[in-house]
Enzyme design. Structure first.
Site, PDB file in Angstrom:
ATOM      1  N   SER A 131       0.912  -5.749 -17.597  1.00 19.29           N
ATOM      2  CA  SER A 131      -0.444  -5.267 -17.397  1.00 19.29           C
ATOM      3  C   SER A 131      -0.407  -3.864 -16.927  1.00 19.29           C
ATOM      4  O   SER A 131       0.789  -3.415 -16.313  1.00 19.29           O
ATOM      5  CB  SER A 131      -1.024  -6.292 -16.437  1.00 19.29           C
ATOM      6  OG  SER A 131      -2.356  -5.886 -16.229  1.00 19.29           O
ATOM      7  N   CYS A 132      -1.514  -3.228 -16.973  1.00 16.19           N
ATOM      8  CA  CYS A 132      -1.596  -1.877 -16.180  1.00 16.19           C
ATOM      9  C   CYS A 132      -3.055  -1.428 -15.889  1.00 16.19           C
ATOM     10  O   CYS A 132      -3.960  -2.602 -15.511  1.00 16.19           O
ATOM     11  CB  CYS A 132      -1.085  -0.827 -17.159  1.00 16.19           C
ATOM     12  SG  CYS A 132      -1.562  -0.768 -18.719  1.00 16.19           S
ATOM     13  N   GLY A 133      -3.389  -0.592 -16.464  1.00 20.22           N
ATOM     14  CA  GLY A 133      -4.964  -0.021 -16.235  1.00 20.22           C
ATOM     15  C   GLY A 133      -5.765  -0.312 -17.596  1.00 20.22           C
ATOM     16  O   GLY A 133      -6.709  -1.059 -17.245  1.00 20.22           O
ATOM     17  N   TRP A 179      -6.309  -4.125 -15.863  1.00 14.07           N
ATOM     18  CA  TRP A 179      -7.079  -4.187 -14.750  1.00 14.07           C
ATOM     19  C   TRP A 179      -8.565  -3.893 -15.172  1.00 14.07           C
ATOM     20  O   TRP A 179      -9.355  -4.167 -14.245  1.00 14.07           O
ATOM     21  CB  TRP A 179      -6.448  -3.204 -13.765  1.00 14.07           C
ATOM     22  CG  TRP A 179      -6.904  -3.272 -12.331  1.00 14.07           C
ATOM     23  CD1 TRP A 179      -7.759  -2.526 -11.751  1.00 14.07           C
ATOM     24  CD2 TRP A 179      -6.790  -4.186 -11.766  1.00 14.07           C
ATOM     25  NE1 TRP A 179      -8.254  -3.045 -10.495  1.00 14.07           N
ATOM     26  CE2 TRP A 179      -7.442  -3.911 -10.444  1.00 14.07           C
ATOM     27  CE3 TRP A 179      -6.190  -5.515 -11.356  1.00 14.07           C
ATOM     28  CZ2 TRP A 179      -7.746  -4.893  -9.439  1.00 14.07           C
ATOM     29  CZ3 TRP A 179      -5.952  -6.254 -10.287  1.00 14.07           C
ATOM     30  CH2 TRP A 179      -6.910  -6.013  -9.173  1.00 14.07           C
ATOM     31  N   GLY A 221      -3.926  -1.516 -20.681  1.00 15.39           N
ATOM     32  CA  GLY A 221      -3.007  -1.785 -21.603  1.00 15.39           C
ATOM     33  C   GLY A 221      -2.217  -0.953 -22.186  1.00 15.39           C
ATOM     34  O   GLY A 221      -1.470  -1.122 -23.218  1.00 15.39           O
TER      35      GLY A 221
END
Length: 312
Positions: A262-264, A294, A266
């Protein structure tokens, strides 16, 4: 490349390997053989003044095409960078003049090193494009003196790209990820690991998100693995598979358990996913990318769920 001939020996390609391959299989409209097509995936965060298309015009690999990750998306979704429909993906590939049998090598900006190219590489893969690789990386391509060009985009001949099928088993939904976060530390939980590629300040909740009005913090039980820690600090390229294994292991990532990256939005989650693939860490079947990441999480969970955690 010509039928029956292998393209590159690994998912990551060096500047030297790409330069040699382009010379042997140039992206010519006449050739019916598979061609080697450099695909620029330059992208910057929304709080950065630079844009991907601007850097593409300034300096690119000769005859490269530009894949705009702000446009090849699910336009009906309120979240940025959600995967396009299979029809939308096929349309974008057709417009880029890419054929199903072409060997595509995705690359990034020289300014950021490895950043957004893994997202585009992953997108092509899960839509079933067989011959896709990542250049490791354009920063080194420029520094090592390989050819570049600049100027406006030139037109390419469209070609019909068949509508593919998305491999949904490689994509984590909000509902699936929420279930895992709620199960964290519960008896009998699957033990799925959520790896978060955002910088530590955003993960702990001490730094703001680049998107205004979005709470920072992290999912319960997630492991912070800022994507920059997976790259060589000088070249901003991926190090050796052995080095990647050692970084992942030092973060407590267990290759025998399922992993969601996951991240901000994708994008850099795929920097982790690519590192896992290159290091042969876990099986492809046990790894997913949380597409909404996120930005979706912070907007969809309720405060009563207690699913946004902040560290002291």
């Amino acid at each position: 490349m010509a039928a029956g001939r292998r393209s590159f020996s690994s998912y990551l390609v060096t500047p030297k390997e790409l330069d040699e391959a382009i010379k042997k299989n140039p992206p010519s409209p006449i050739s019916t053989d598979s061609r080697v097509i450099p695909l620029c995936a330059s992208w910057f965060l929304p709080n950065d003044e630079r844009t991907g298309i601007q850097t593409f015009r300034e300096q690119r690999i000769p005859k490269a095409r530009f894949f705009d990750i702000d446009k090849v998306i699910d336009k009906r979704s309120p979240y940025p960078h959600m995967l396009p429909s299979a029809k939308g993906f096929a349309g974008a590939m057709s417009e880029l003049g890419i054929r199903k049998e072409d060997v595509v090598v995705v690359y990034d900006t020289k300014e950021l090193g490895i950043f957004s190219a893994p997202r585009v590489g992953w997108t092509l893969k899960i839509f079933g494009h067989q011959n896709v690789h990542i250049l490791n990386n354009f920063k080194l391509w420029v520094e090592e003196g390989y050819p570049t060009e600049s100027g406006e985009l030139y037109s390419v001949e469209c070609c019909p790209y068949p509508i593919p099928e998305l491999d949904e088993s490689r994509v984590a939904s909000f509902e699936h990820t929420k279930e895992i976060a709620q199960d964290h530390n519960k008896e009998g939980a699957e033990g799925v690991q959520i790896l978060d590629a955002r910088p530590n300040g955003r993960f702990t909740g001490k730094a703001p998100e680049p998107r205004e009005g979005l709470s920072s913090g992290h999912m319960p039980g997630s492991i912070n693995l800022p994507f920059t820690e997976l790259l060589d600090p000088a070249t901003k390229a991926y190090p050796s598979p052995e080095k990647l294994k050692s970084i992942l292991s030092s973060k407590g990532v267990d290759p025998s358990k399922p992993i969601i990256s996951s991240c901000g939005t994708g994008v850099t989650a795929c920097v982790i996913e690519t590192a896992l693939e290159v290091a042969n860490y876990g099986t492809p079947e046990s790894r997913k990318v949380y597409d909404g990441s996120w930005t979706e999480w912070a907007q969809r969970v309720q405060s009563s769920d207690n699913l946004i955690r902040k560290s002291d």
